[in-house]
Design a protein around this motif. Structure first.
Motif, PDB file in Angstrom:
ATOM      1  N   MET A   1       0.833  -1.209   0.000  1.00  0.00           N
ATOM      2  CA  MET A   1       0.000   0.000   0.000  1.00  0.00           C
ATOM      3  C   MET A   1       0.870   1.262   0.000  1.00  0.00           C
ATOM      4  N   GLU A   2       1.938   1.233   0.800  1.00  0.00           N
ATOM      5  CA  GLU A   2       2.832   2.371   0.847  1.00  0.00           C
ATOM      6  C   GLU A   2       3.483   2.613  -0.522  1.00  0.00           C
ATOM      7  N   ASN A   3       3.804   1.505  -1.207  1.00  0.00           N
ATOM      8  CA  ASN A   3       4.413   1.630  -2.529  1.00  0.00           C
ATOM      9  C   ASN A   3       3.468   2.311  -3.507  1.00  0.00           C
ATOM     10  N   ILE A   4       2.180   1.973  -3.425  1.00  0.00           N
ATOM     11  CA  ILE A   4       1.186   2.589  -4.307  1.00  0.00           C
ATOM     12  C   ILE A   4       1.044   4.073  -4.014  1.00  0.00           C
ATOM     13  N   LEU A   5       1.023   4.431  -2.717  1.00  0.00           N
ATOM     14  CA  LEU A   5       0.923   5.842  -2.347  1.00  0.00           C
ATOM     15  C   LEU A   5       2.135   6.633  -2.834  1.00  0.00           C
ATOM     16  N   GLU A   6       3.312   6.009  -2.757  1.00  0.00           N
ATOM     17  CA  GLU A   6       4.519   6.669  -3.243  1.00  0.00           C
ATOM     18  C   GLU A   6       4.438   6.909  -4.753  1.00  0.00           C
ATOM     19  N   LEU A   7       3.890   5.919  -5.471  1.00  0.00           N
ATOM     20  CA  LEU A   7       3.752   6.074  -6.923  1.00  0.00           C
ATOM     21  C   LEU A   7       2.754   7.173  -7.272  1.00  0.00           C
ATOM     22  N   LEU A   8       1.654   7.257  -6.495  1.00  0.00           N
ATOM     23  CA  LEU A   8       0.651   8.290  -6.744  1.00  0.00           C
ATOM     24  C   LEU A   8       1.225   9.687  -6.520  1.00  0.00           C
ATOM     25  N   ALA A   9       2.189   9.794  -5.635  1.00  0.00           N
ATOM     26  CA  ALA A   9       2.790  11.092  -5.334  1.00  0.00           C
ATOM     27  C   ALA A   9       4.025  11.382  -6.179  1.00  0.00           C
ATOM     28  N   SER A  10       4.379  10.462  -7.071  1.00  0.00           N
ATOM     29  CA  SER A  10       5.594  10.624  -7.868  1.00  0.00           C
ATOM     30  C   SER A  10       5.274  11.165  -9.262  1.00  0.00           C
ATOM     31  N   PRO A  11       5.749  12.372  -9.590  1.00  0.00           N
ATOM     32  CA  PRO A  11       5.543  12.908 -10.952  1.00  0.00           C
ATOM     33  C   PRO A  11       6.174  12.011 -12.024  1.00  0.00           C
ATOM     34  N   ALA A  12       7.315  11.394 -11.697  1.00  0.00           N
ATOM     35  CA  ALA A  12       7.972  10.515 -12.668  1.00  0.00           C
ATOM     36  C   ALA A  12       7.098   9.314 -12.998  1.00  0.00           C
ATOM     37  N   ALA A  13       6.420   8.772 -11.977  1.00  0.00           N
ATOM     38  CA  ALA A  13       5.537   7.623 -12.204  1.00  0.00           C
ATOM     39  C   ALA A  13       4.355   8.016 -13.086  1.00  0.00           C
ATOM     40  N   TRP A  14       3.806   9.216 -12.851  1.00  0.00           N
ATOM     41  CA  TRP A  14       2.689   9.682 -13.684  1.00  0.00           C
ATOM     42  C   TRP A  14       3.136   9.915 -15.121  1.00  0.00           C
ATOM     43  N   ALA A  15       4.326  10.475 -15.289  1.00  0.00           N
ATOM     44  CA  ALA A  15       4.849  10.695 -16.639  1.00  0.00           C
ATOM     45  C   ALA A  15       5.066   9.365 -17.352  1.00  0.00           C
ATOM     46  N   ALA A  16       5.608   8.381 -16.621  1.00  0.00           N
ATOM     47  CA  ALA A  16       5.806   7.048 -17.205  1.00  0.00           C
ATOM     48  C   ALA A  16       4.474   6.416 -17.564  1.00  0.00           C
ATOM     49  N   LEU A  17       3.451   6.624 -16.716  1.00  0.00           N
ATOM     50  CA  LEU A  17       2.134   6.048 -16.974  1.00  0.00           C
ATOM     51  C   LEU A  17       1.519   6.620 -18.248  1.00  0.00           C
ATOM     52  N   VAL A  18       1.556   7.947 -18.374  1.00  0.00           N
ATOM     53  CA  VAL A  18       0.973   8.586 -19.565  1.00  0.00           C
ATOM     54  C   VAL A  18       1.693   8.130 -20.827  1.00  0.00           C
ATOM     55  N   THR A  19       3.021   8.128 -20.769  1.00  0.00           N
ATOM     56  CA  THR A  19       3.809   7.698 -21.933  1.00  0.00           C
ATOM     57  C   THR A  19       3.516   6.257 -22.292  1.00  0.00           C
ATOM     58  N   LEU A  20       3.430   5.409 -21.265  1.00  0.00           N
ATOM     59  CA  LEU A  20       3.192   3.989 -21.503  1.00  0.00           C
ATOM     60  C   LEU A  20       1.786   3.738 -22.043  1.00  0.00           C
ATOM     61  N   ILE A  21       0.808   4.488 -21.558  1.00  0.00           N
ATOM     62  CA  ILE A  21      -0.560   4.347 -22.071  1.00  0.00           C
ATOM     63  C   ILE A  21      -0.598   4.677 -23.559  1.00  0.00           C
ATOM     64  N   VAL A  22       0.049   5.786 -23.930  1.00  0.00           N
ATOM     65  CA  VAL A  22       0.080   6.178 -25.347  1.00  0.00           C
ATOM     66  C   VAL A  22       0.742   5.084 -26.179  1.00  0.00           C
ATOM     67  N   MET A  23       1.874   4.564 -25.700  1.00  0.00           N
ATOM     68  CA  MET A  23       2.583   3.516 -26.429  1.00  0.00           C
ATOM     69  C   MET A  23       1.744   2.251 -26.543  1.00  0.00           C
ATOM     70  N   GLU A  24       1.064   1.864 -25.471  1.00  0.00           N
ATOM     71  CA  GLU A  24       0.249   0.648 -25.491  1.00  0.00           C
ATOM     72  C   GLU A  24      -0.949   0.801 -26.428  1.00  0.00           C
ATOM     73  N   VAL A  25      -1.552   1.991 -26.445  1.00  0.00           N
ATOM     74  CA  VAL A  25      -2.684   2.231 -27.355  1.00  0.00           C
ATOM     75  C   VAL A  25      -2.221   2.147 -28.799  1.00  0.00           C
ATOM     76  N   VAL A  26      -1.073   2.767 -29.096  1.00  0.00           N
ATOM     77  CA  VAL A  26      -0.540   2.739 -30.463  1.00  0.00           C
ATOM     78  C   VAL A  26      -0.196   1.306 -30.870  1.00  0.00           C
ATOM     79  N   LEU A  27       0.472   0.561 -29.974  1.00  0.00           N
ATOM     80  CA  LEU A  27       0.819  -0.822 -30.286  1.00  0.00           C
ATOM     81  C   LEU A  27      -0.436  -1.696 -30.432  1.00  0.00           C
TER      82      LEU A  27
END
Length: 269
Positions: A1-27
């Motif tokens: 749970m703590e790991n998830i909260l850390e990811l929610l508060a991490s701008p890098a994780a959000w940037a990786a998520l958005v980039t990965l979503i775009v890549m997965e949709v394109v693929l």
């Protein structure tokens, strides 16, 4: 749970998520085009069910592979070497690999299957004869529901492995991969019926989509042999071709409307 909260508060994780979503949709476009063309070969009452099952299998496949990331990453390890010196490119590097991993073999097999399937469908589309109606009925009858699902499953395996390896290369957080994959497959699910219906109503789009599958198959084979082609070039070419075809469809519809209006005007006189 703590790991998830850390990811929610991490701008890098959000940037990786958005980039990965775009890549997965394109693929996922490749997979969706194949599912759309294959499902349109079924009787109308079975098409939506086949698309739902095919996309559902893609989601299950990707989520299952995410639980076996260590095994997936191991697929890139060489399993055999031809032991020959291949030709060199302009930079002095081998033009293709002589070492092959399981990933390479899966990509080559998937590419060959796509090339065979697209070539077969193109041949069926252009080989006209007086008995076209009979051939069309036989072609639809030969594609039963089970055969369609099996073919969709085979390509799901290829595209899923490629998708997960791309995700692994972009982030180390499995949670981010799960969210991106679920979101991308959700987009596929929403776009499946409109895309399939659009392809079915426009015969020229069917030929364009088959051309895409043929190109994607050749790219998979090239990647299996170690010739890495930037995906941006491929999808830019696909987007440009699709844009030109949409302009052609728009022009044909405008011409048809003008023709209809002129015919009504002539009838009035």
């Amino acid at each position: 749970m703590e790991n998830i909260l850390e990811l929610l508060a991490s701008p890098a994780a959000w940037a990786a998520l958005v980039t990965l979503i775009v890549m997965e949709v394109v693929l996922g476009i490749d997979n969706l085009i194949f599912i759309s063309i294959l499902s349109n070969k079924l009787p109308p009452e079975q098409r939506q069910k086949a698309r739902r099952i095919g996309i559902g299998l893609a989601l299950i496949m990707r989520l299952a592979l995410l639980t076996m990331i260590a095994w997936i990453v191991g697929l890139v390890a060489p399993v055999f070497d031809l032991g020959i010196q291949g030709p060199l490119d302009s930079h002095g590097y081998p033009a293709f690999e002589t070492q092959f991993s399981w990933r390479d073999l899966i990509l080559i097999a998937g590419g060959l299957f796509l090339v065979w399937k697209a070539t077969k469908e193109i041949h069926h589309s252009v080989d006209t004869s007086p008995s076209d109606d009979i051939l069309d009925k036989k072609h639809v009858a030969s594609m039963n529901f089970t055969a369609a699902i099996v073919q969709i499953l085979l390509l799901d395996i290829v595209f899923s492995i490629d998708s997960i390896l791309t995700a692994v290369g972009m982030t180390e957080h499995v949670e981010v991969m799960y969210v991106a994959v679920i979101f991308a497959v959700g987009v596929m699910l929403l776009a499946a019926d409109p895309l399939a219906n659009f392809i079915n109503k426009n015969p020229t789009v069917v030929m364009l989509a088959l051309g895409f599958l043929l190109m994607i198959g050749m790219v998979l084979i090239a990647e299996g042999f170690g010739a890495h082609i930037p995906k941006g070039y491929i999808y830019t070419a696909m987007a440009f071709s699709a844009g030109v075809e949409l302009l052609n469809i728009w022009a044909r519809r405008s011409k048809a409307k003008r023709g209809g209006g002129e015919a009504d005007s002539g009838a009035g006189h």
